[in-house]
Scaffold this motif. Sequence first.
Motif, PDB file in Angstrom:
ATOM      1  N   LEU A   1       0.824  -1.211   0.000  1.00 32.13           N
ATOM      2  CA  LEU A   1       0.000   0.000   0.000  1.00 32.13           C
ATOM      3  C   LEU A   1       0.857   1.259   0.000  1.00 32.13           C
ATOM      4  N   THR A   2       1.963   1.204   0.699  1.00 36.49           N
ATOM      5  CA  THR A   2       2.865   2.354   0.705  1.00 36.49           C
ATOM      6  C   THR A   2       3.383   2.625  -0.702  1.00 36.49           C
ATOM      7  N   LEU A   3       3.754   1.578  -1.409  1.00 37.34           N
ATOM      8  CA  LEU A   3       4.238   1.752  -2.778  1.00 37.34           C
ATOM      9  C   LEU A   3       3.131   2.233  -3.709  1.00 37.34           C
ATOM     10  N   LEU A   4       1.913   1.716  -3.514  1.00 38.90           N
ATOM     11  CA  LEU A   4       0.797   2.101  -4.388  1.00 38.90           C
ATOM     12  C   LEU A   4       0.298   3.516  -4.129  1.00 38.90           C
ATOM     13  N   THR A   5       0.451   3.993  -2.897  1.00 37.86           N
ATOM     14  CA  THR A   5      -0.087   5.311  -2.561  1.00 37.86           C
ATOM     15  C   THR A   5       0.945   6.424  -2.676  1.00 37.86           C
ATOM     16  N   CYS A   6       2.060   6.157  -3.339  1.00 35.79           N
ATOM     17  CA  CYS A   6       3.115   7.182  -3.460  1.00 35.79           C
ATOM     18  C   CYS A   6       2.601   8.464  -4.092  1.00 35.79           C
ATOM     19  N   ARG A   7       1.679   8.377  -5.000  1.00 41.13           N
ATOM     20  CA  ARG A   7       1.199   9.563  -5.715  1.00 41.13           C
ATOM     21  C   ARG A   7      -0.020  10.209  -5.053  1.00 41.13           C
ATOM     22  N   PHE A   8      -0.556   9.604  -4.023  1.00 36.93           N
ATOM     23  CA  PHE A   8      -1.765  10.115  -3.372  1.00 36.93           C
ATOM     24  C   PHE A   8      -1.427  10.575  -1.954  1.00 36.93           C
ATOM     25  N   TYR A   9      -1.172  11.886  -1.819  1.00 43.86           N
ATOM     26  CA  TYR A   9      -0.701  12.423  -0.548  1.00 43.86           C
ATOM     27  C   TYR A   9      -1.673  12.186   0.597  1.00 43.86           C
ATOM     28  N   ARG A  10      -2.919  12.511   0.389  1.00 42.26           N
ATOM     29  CA  ARG A  10      -3.894  12.409   1.485  1.00 42.26           C
ATOM     30  C   ARG A  10      -4.061  10.971   1.951  1.00 42.26           C
ATOM     31  N   LEU A  11      -4.104  10.046   1.015  1.00 46.16           N
ATOM     32  CA  LEU A  11      -4.223   8.638   1.373  1.00 46.16           C
ATOM     33  C   LEU A  11      -2.974   8.170   2.124  1.00 46.16           C
ATOM     34  N   GLN A  12      -1.824   8.653   1.691  1.00 43.65           N
ATOM     35  CA  GLN A  12      -0.589   8.245   2.348  1.00 43.65           C
ATOM     36  C   GLN A  12      -0.472   8.887   3.737  1.00 43.65           C
ATOM     37  N   ILE A  13      -0.989  10.083   3.909  1.00 44.94           N
ATOM     38  CA  ILE A  13      -1.012  10.701   5.234  1.00 44.94           C
ATOM     39  C   ILE A  13      -1.866   9.872   6.176  1.00 44.94           C
TER      40      ILE A  13
ATOM     41  N   PHE B   1       9.985   5.022   5.333  1.00 38.50           N
ATOM     42  CA  PHE B   1       9.947   5.020   3.869  1.00 38.50           C
ATOM     43  C   PHE B   1       8.994   6.099   3.358  1.00 38.50           C
ATOM     44  N   ILE B   2       7.848   6.242   4.009  1.00 39.04           N
ATOM     45  CA  ILE B   2       6.889   7.285   3.624  1.00 39.04           C
ATOM     46  C   ILE B   2       7.507   8.669   3.815  1.00 39.04           C
ATOM     47  N   VAL B   3       8.189   8.884   4.925  1.00 32.04           N
ATOM     48  CA  VAL B   3       8.819  10.183   5.176  1.00 32.04           C
ATOM     49  C   VAL B   3       9.902  10.467   4.136  1.00 32.04           C
ATOM     50  N   VAL B   4      10.668   9.457   3.758  1.00 34.33           N
ATOM     51  CA  VAL B   4      11.693   9.636   2.723  1.00 34.33           C
ATOM     52  C   VAL B   4      11.032  10.037   1.404  1.00 34.33           C
ATOM     53  N   ILE B   5       9.918   9.394   1.074  1.00 29.94           N
ATOM     54  CA  ILE B   5       9.181   9.760  -0.147  1.00 29.94           C
ATOM     55  C   ILE B   5       8.730  11.215  -0.065  1.00 29.94           C
ATOM     56  N   TRP B   6       8.211  11.635   1.086  1.00 26.82           N
ATOM     57  CA  TRP B   6       7.757  13.011   1.248  1.00 26.82           C
ATOM     58  C   TRP B   6       8.909  14.010   1.110  1.00 26.82           C
ATOM     59  N   VAL B   7      10.038  13.695   1.713  1.00 30.46           N
ATOM     60  CA  VAL B   7      11.197  14.595   1.619  1.00 30.46           C
ATOM     61  C   VAL B   7      11.668  14.675   0.170  1.00 30.46           C
ATOM     62  N   TYR B   8      11.727  13.550  -0.515  1.00 29.48           N
ATOM     63  CA  TYR B   8      12.140  13.545  -1.922  1.00 29.48           C
ATOM     64  C   TYR B   8      11.205  14.402  -2.772  1.00 29.48           C
ATOM     65  N   ARG B   9       9.895  14.227  -2.561  1.00 29.05           N
ATOM     66  CA  ARG B   9       8.935  15.010  -3.340  1.00 29.05           C
ATOM     67  C   ARG B   9       9.024  16.497  -3.017  1.00 29.05           C
ATOM     68  N   THR B  10       9.283  16.818  -1.758  1.00 24.17           N
ATOM     69  CA  THR B  10       9.435  18.224  -1.372  1.00 24.17           C
ATOM     70  C   THR B  10      10.649  18.836  -2.059  1.00 24.17           C
ATOM     71  N   PHE B  11      11.769  18.116  -2.047  1.00 25.20           N
ATOM     72  CA  PHE B  11      12.960  18.623  -2.728  1.00 25.20           C
ATOM     73  C   PHE B  11      12.732  18.734  -4.234  1.00 25.20           C
ATOM     74  N   SER B  12      12.034  17.791  -4.816  1.00 20.29           N
ATOM     75  CA  SER B  12      11.741  17.852  -6.249  1.00 20.29           C
ATOM     76  C   SER B  12      10.879  19.065  -6.569  1.00 20.29           C
ATOM     77  N   THR B  13       9.874  19.303  -5.758  1.00 16.49           N
ATOM     78  CA  THR B  13       8.997  20.451  -5.964  1.00 16.49           C
ATOM     79  C   THR B  13       9.767  21.756  -5.800  1.00 16.49           C
ATOM     80  N   MET B  14      10.623  21.825  -4.785  1.00 17.89           N
ATOM     81  CA  MET B  14      11.418  23.037  -4.578  1.00 17.89           C
ATOM     82  C   MET B  14      12.364  23.281  -5.758  1.00 17.89           C
ATOM     83  N   THR B  15      12.935  22.212  -6.284  1.00 15.90           N
ATOM     84  CA  THR B  15      13.824  22.337  -7.440  1.00 15.90           C
ATOM     85  C   THR B  15      13.054  22.845  -8.657  1.00 15.90           C
TER      86      THR B  15
END
Length: 152
Positions: free
Chosen positions: A52-64, A118-132
Amino acid sequence: MTHQKLQNASSVPIDGFSNVRITSIWTFLMSVQWSEPWLIGLLTFQAICFGLTLLTCRFYRLQICQFLVMVAMVYSAEYLNELAAMNWRSFSNFQYFDSTGMFISLVYSIPLVFNTIFIVVIWVYRTFSTMTELKILQLKRKAQREGRKKTQ
């Protein structure tokens, strides 16, 4: 010196159902009968959580929501350990649930914590990608503005 080693060796707990000296986490995990249905169910549950963690990578609210549920489950592990220690005969062949909570930590809490990390790492990666991406857009707009000023 040898007397001290013998004394230390005797203080190492012996697992009651397989008579293996438990000297590390690995020997402890090897002494568990993984063929019990509830343990198979627990391992299946852990695999489903990771899937589920892998499947919900693109759905922020569900992953929260998943993150918060898993953190609550880790928080409740102590109470679950106490409950399982009182009722272990109804679902297990052996008493795995000690007062220190080592077993429930190893097979229940640690996989959930790794999942939340793993979820937090995904969030940090997405945050850095968005900032970039935002910084690149800012630089492009600045370059366009400077290009317009030069042409005027």
